[in-house]
Design an enzyme around this catalytic site. Sequence first.
Site, short mmCIF file in Angstrom:
data_model
loop_
_atom_site.label_atom_id
_atom_site.label_comp_id
_atom_site.label_asym_id
_atom_site.label_seq_id
_atom_site.Cartn_x
_atom_site.Cartn_y
_atom_site.Cartn_z
N CYS A 177 5.50 -6.11 1.57
CA CYS A 177 5.64 -4.71 1.61
C CYS A 177 5.03 -3.90 2.77
O CYS A 177 5.42 -4.06 4.03
CB CYS A 177 5.61 -3.87 0.03
SG CYS A 177 6.17 -2.48 -0.20
N TYR A 178 4.12 -3.19 2.47
CA TYR A 178 3.33 -2.56 3.62
C TYR A 178 2.93 -3.26 4.45
O TYR A 178 2.75 -3.15 5.63
CB TYR A 178 2.24 -1.29 2.83
CG TYR A 178 1.41 -0.74 4.04
CD1 TYR A 178 1.75 0.28 4.70
CD2 TYR A 178 0.22 -1.40 4.76
CE1 TYR A 178 1.22 0.99 5.91
CE2 TYR A 178 -0.56 -0.74 5.53
CZ TYR A 178 -0.06 0.48 6.16
OH TYR A 178 -0.78 1.04 7.16
N GLU A 222 4.64 -11.25 -5.90
CA GLU A 222 3.58 -11.49 -6.97
C GLU A 222 3.80 -10.87 -8.39
O GLU A 222 3.18 -11.32 -9.45
CB GLU A 222 2.30 -10.61 -6.34
CG GLU A 222 2.19 -9.12 -6.49
CD GLU A 222 3.02 -8.65 -5.13
OE1 GLU A 222 3.74 -9.47 -4.44
OE2 GLU A 222 2.70 -7.49 -4.85
N GLY A 227 1.07 -1.27 -0.06
CA GLY A 227 -0.04 0.21 -0.20
C GLY A 227 0.96 1.11 0.01
O GLY A 227 1.90 1.11 0.24
N HIS A 236 8.10 -7.84 -3.66
CA HIS A 236 6.80 -8.37 -4.08
C HIS A 236 6.89 -9.62 -4.67
O HIS A 236 7.34 -9.54 -5.96
CB HIS A 236 6.46 -7.06 -5.21
CG HIS A 236 5.68 -5.90 -4.45
ND1 HIS A 236 4.59 -5.69 -3.93
CD2 HIS A 236 6.66 -4.82 -4.16
CE1 HIS A 236 4.54 -4.67 -3.35
NE2 HIS A 236 5.55 -3.97 -3.30
#
Length: 512
Positions: A84-85, A173, A57, A171
């Site tokens: 991440c966030y 993904e 985010g 990340h």
Amino acid sequence: MSERKGGILVLDFGGQYNQLIARRVREAEVYCEVLPWTIPLEEILAKEPVGIIFTGGPKMVYEENAPRVSAELFGKGIPILGICYGAQLSVYLLGGKVAASDHREYGKKAINFKVDNPLFKNLKDESFCWMSHTSRVEKMPDDFEIIASTDHCPIAAFANIEAKIYGVQFHPEVVHTEEGSKILSNFLFEVCEVEKNWKMGDFVSASIEKLKSQIGNEKVICALSGGVDSSVAAMLLHKAIGKNLHCIFVDNGLLRKNEALEVVEMFKAYDLNLTKVDAADLFLDKLKGIVDPEEKRKIIGEQFIRVFEKAAKEVGKVKFLAQGTIYPDVIESGTKDAAVIKSHHNVGGLPDVVDFDEIVEPMRDLFKDEVREVGRLLGLPGHLVDRQPFPGPGLSIRVIGAIEKEKLEILREADFIYREEIAKAGLNKSIWQYFAVLTNLKTVGVMGDERTYLYTLALRGVTSVDGMTADWARIPLEILAVISNRIVNEVNQINRVVYDITSKPPATIEWE
Ligand code: XMP
């Protein structure tokens, strides 16, 4: 996705890649749902998730209105992977410390994995990952250990293996994280120990059921453009409600050469209620003199709706408007927590007042290649399912600057030649999208000993998996030479052809 218990829950904190996470889970044939971070704890628990993924985010965890969840979630024995966030949020909620970095870490980075834990099982210990962050984890909560690091990010991943809580700063993904799919798959099968429990066919049957119960005996108007997305949406609805579906095809004057005719012909084979509305003059009139791309998109979005409203009145009482919106359209138009990139005409461009009670978007959570798979499962022919994407605002965003009939004609002819040559070369399946753009630039040329001062045409060709990121297609130079030659010789008003060699990001696929 329809709701059921025992899946993977993806809690959305507003990152750009969130549905990509869901899609990776679906690729692994595991059921998953994406829900906003605002969902109350009781509702999360009521879904009995076998694992939860916190997404990235744009905020910093210490910001006053930063999205958060209840720390109680960690004590429930549900495996959690923060990305991440999402990883920073776990650290913050569990008593560790997050700090702003001196510099933004962005792009592909070398990473070292400790592979003696379930999340990183069978990974190479040295690899590359995709980073995009400004703040980072400075101190882990008690009982956590570091399981990966990069040069600039000593705590690139951390875990409390026993509690099944993991955090990764990068990340997994995104395709640029080389071991990304393996990491997500390890989370599902090694950490959550879930069984494969989902297939695309489940999506088809679940959405037909959902559409049936949502729509009942009401009538639906469907915006059919002949593109993959709206055709698949129409076929889903056709299976769900049959003759109560009324498809409207709008010729807005912004279609490619021969397109209107082709679309009507193509759907004759199906038993759909299809009406063609000729609205070219209306659209071109409203677009006269408009230069700003966002303004073009909004005008077109609004005119589409107005045309539908009118067509709907002729059908009788219509409660629903159906659209072939897919996930990249949603995310690039900005969600509550993510930034606006472009207003895709069927999302951000919607006028405030719409004369329908409800909008139906059965593929809102899917990516393009997933939509194609749904299309195949519904029995649509390959030439339709594999059509390249064509944006709702049509050629209006491929004529740079103000739109004029003459410019549209020039573009149509050039684009037709480009498409014809790409198909002839057998490249139409390997290139995600290929189209011409009429720039607003005139340059000097020489033809038959005469000076010319005509338009520059740009050719765009990209490879992509989902339209979210793309690379420029390496079309063989000799094919580009043929195309350029044909265009300059056969299309009046063009004396120069250039090829766009920019990827997305930093550019986008369309020029406007
Ligand atoms: P961009 O230009 O945002 O495009 O990189 C990503 C993909 O989306 C298509 N596109 C649109 N599709 N309505 C649509 O239905 C739109 O307003 C729109 N704008 C872009 C684009 O062709 C590419 O496939």
